[in-house]
Design an enzyme around this catalytic site. Structure first.
Site, PDB file in Angstrom:
ATOM      1  N   ARG A 162       0.825  -1.213   0.000  1.00  0.00           N
ATOM      2  CA  ARG A 162       0.000   0.000   0.000  1.00  0.00           C
ATOM      3  C   ARG A 162       0.866   1.274   0.000  1.00  0.00           C
ATOM      4  O   ARG A 162       0.520   2.281   0.612  1.00  0.00           O
ATOM      5  CB  ARG A 162      -0.948   0.036   1.208  1.00  0.00           C
ATOM      6  CG  ARG A 162      -1.969  -1.060   1.238  1.00  0.00           C
ATOM      7  CD  ARG A 162      -2.968  -0.949   0.108  1.00  0.00           C
ATOM      8  NE  ARG A 162      -4.103  -1.834   0.288  1.00  0.00           N
ATOM      9  CZ  ARG A 162      -4.154  -3.114  -0.094  1.00  0.00           C
ATOM     10  NH1 ARG A 162      -3.114  -3.652  -0.713  1.00  0.00           N
ATOM     11  NH2 ARG A 162      -5.231  -3.839   0.104  1.00  0.00           N
ATOM     12  N   SER A 237     -10.753  -1.019   3.113  1.00  0.00           N
ATOM     13  CA  SER A 237     -10.040  -1.138   4.393  1.00  0.00           C
ATOM     14  C   SER A 237      -9.665   0.251   4.879  1.00  0.00           C
ATOM     15  O   SER A 237      -9.003   0.993   4.154  1.00  0.00           O
ATOM     16  CB  SER A 237      -8.743  -1.919   4.223  1.00  0.00           C
ATOM     17  OG  SER A 237      -9.004  -3.185   3.700  1.00  0.00           O
ATOM     18  N   GLU A 333      -5.092   3.517   6.389  1.00  0.00           N
ATOM     19  CA  GLU A 333      -4.657   3.326   5.006  1.00  0.00           C
ATOM     20  C   GLU A 333      -5.254   4.450   4.158  1.00  0.00           C
ATOM     21  O   GLU A 333      -4.667   4.908   3.188  1.00  0.00           O
ATOM     22  CB  GLU A 333      -5.182   1.968   4.508  1.00  0.00           C
ATOM     23  CG  GLU A 333      -4.658   1.581   3.145  1.00  0.00           C
ATOM     24  CD  GLU A 333      -5.654   0.785   2.329  1.00  0.00           C
ATOM     25  OE1 GLU A 333      -6.105   1.288   1.282  1.00  0.00           O
ATOM     26  OE2 GLU A 333      -5.965  -0.345   2.734  1.00  0.00           O
TER      27      GLU A 333
END
Ligand code: EPU
Length: 337
Positions: A162, A237, A333
Site C-alpha cells: 500500500r 479497508s 490506510e
C-alpha cells in the site's frame, strides 16, 4: 470546462461525506489539465480521482481538480502478452472486466476494487494475492508546477505494501494521467492461492478456473464481506494490516495465543487488523451514523449522515482499543484530509 463554486463533493467520495470544495473543475484531457494548471498557477490545488481512498474531515479551501480522462487501448503486443494503456479516469473495475472480456489476464484477482485507474499505483492496490506492481509497466504523470509529462517505470514507483513514491517524495507534485499494464494473452497465471478463492471455486465445482471464473469468485467473496459504496458509504479497508517485528509478535502471542499472522520476512510479520478489531469487540459497533462494518471489521462505514469528523473519531477509538488490547498500533490506510 468551467469552475464551479462551493461545490458539494458528496458524490465524489465513496464515503459519501458532504464536504464542500471552494472551487471545483473536472478535466477530460491532458490539454485541459495543462490549461487549468497554467491558468491557476497561484491557487492551492487538490487533485481528486475516484475519491475511493480518502476521508474528508473538512471543506476543501482549494481548487479541486477532478481527473476525468477516459480511454483504453492496446499499445503493443507479442505472442504471449499485451500492453494495455488506460487513462487515469477509467473506472478500475470496468477496466478489469473489459480486459477479462478480451481474455487479457493478470488483474482478475483485483476485481471490484473501487476507484479509478489513475489512483491504483499511488497506494499499489491489492487483493487476493495480487498487487498492481505485478503487472504495472509504467505510468505517465504531469508535474503540477511545470506541466511536463514524466514517465515512471515500475522500479521508479518504489512500490511497497500500500505504498509508492506518490505517497512519499513525489506526493502532491504529480498527477497521474495514464497507466500501462502488461497482461497475458494465453498461459494465464491463475492465482487461487488465497484461501477463500479456492473454496468459492470448489463450491461451484470448478477445478480448471479461467480468469473469468477467478474474477467471478473474487466478486462473490467481496460482495459477501465488503459493503457496496453505492449502498453504504465506505473506503474499503480503513486501516493497514500492521507489520511488526517477530519479537513483538511472539510477546503478544504469549498473551493471545490465537493471534493470526502472515510472514513478511525473517524478522517481520503482518497481523490482520480486522481480526484484532473484532477481538476488541468492535465489529458491528455503531456510534450515530459512523460504524465498524458488521462483516469486515477493517472497514468503517457511513450509515448516511456521518461527517468526516465522526468517522475520524471512530477510527481513533478503534486504534485505541486495539492498542490497549494487543499493544499494536494500527494506522489508517485511507488518506485523511
Ligand atoms: N478477520 C477477522 N475479522 C474481521 C476481518 C478479518 O477475523 O472482521 C480475519 C479473517 O478471518 C482473516 C484475516 O483477518 O483470517 C484477514 O482478513 P481478509 O482476508 O478479509 O483480509 P484483510 O487482511 O482484512 C486485506 C486487504 C483488502 C483485501 C483483502 C483480501 C489491506 C489493508 N486490506 O484485508 O483490501 O480485499 O485483504 O485480499 O491489506 C482495501 O485495501 O481497501 C481492501 C479491501
Amino acid at each position: 470546462m468551467t469552475i464551479q463554486y462551493n461545490f458539494s463533493l458528496k458524490n465524489y467520495n465513496t464515503f459519501g461525506i458532504d464536504a464542500k470544495a471552494n472551487e471545483f473543475i473536472a478535466v477530460h484531457s491532458t490539454d485541459e489539465l495543462k490549461k487549468v494548471l497554467q491558468e491557476n498557477a497561484n491557487k492551492k490545488k487538490f487533485i481528486l480521482g475516484g475519491g475511493s481512498n480518502m476521508l474528508l474531515t473538512q471543506d476543501i479551501d482549494a481548487l479541486v481538480i477532478h481527473i476525468d480522462l477516459k480511454g483504453k487501448k492496446v499499445i503493443k503486443e507479442d505472442e504471449n502478452h499485451v500492453w494495455v494503456e488506460a487513462q487515469a479516469g477509467e473506472n478500475w473495475h470496468e477496466f478489469v472486466l473489459w480486459n477479462i472480456e478480451q481474455n487479457y489476464g493478470g488483474i482478475e484477482n483485483m476485481s471490484l476494487i473501487p476507484g479509478n485507474v489513475g489512483t491504483t499505483p499511488v497506494q499499489n492496490i491489492g487483493a487476493y494475492g495480487a498487487e498492481i506492481k505485478d503487472t504495472f509497466i509504467s505510468c505517465k504523470a504531469m508535474q503540477i508546477t511545470t506541466q511536463e509529462i514524466k514517465t515512471f517505470n515500475n522500479g521508479e514507483c518504489k512500490f511497497g505494501y500500500r505504498e509508492s513514491i506518490f505517497k512519499q517524495e513525489a506526493k502532491d507534485q504529480y498527477i497521474i494521467t495514464s497507466v500501462v499494464f502488461k497482461l497475458t494473452k494465453n498461459n494465464h497465471k491463475i492465482n487461487t492461492g488465497y484461501g477463500d478463492i479456492q473454496k468459492e471455486l470448489e463450491s461451484k465445482g470448478i477445478t480448471q478456473p479461467t480468469i473469468k471464473d477467478v474474477s467471478d469468485a473474487v466478486i462473490a467473496i467481496r460482495q459477501s464481506k465488503l459493503p457496496d459504496p453505492k449502498e453504504l458509504g465506505n473506503s474499503g479497508s480503513f486501516f493497514k494490516n500492521p507489520i511488526i517485528s517477530r519479537e513483538q509478535f511472539n510477546k503478544t502471542k504469549t498473551q493471545h495465543p490465537e493471534i493470526k499472522h502472515y510472514d513478511v520476512s525473517e524478522t517481520e510479520v503482518k497481523v490482520p487488523a480486522g481480526w484484532m478489531i473484532e477481538q476488541a469487540g468492535l465489529k458491528g459497533y455503531r456510534d450515530g451514523d459512523a460504524g465498524v462494518h458488521a462483516r469486515q471489521a477493517l472497514v468503517l462505514v457511513n450509515y448516511g449522515n456521518a461527517t468526516g469528523q465522526d468517522i475520524l473519531n471512530l477510527s481513533k477509538l478503534v486504534q485505541k482499543k486495539v492498542l490497549d488490547k494487543f499493544g499494536i498500533a494500527i494506522e489508517a490506510e485511507v488518506n485523511v484530509i
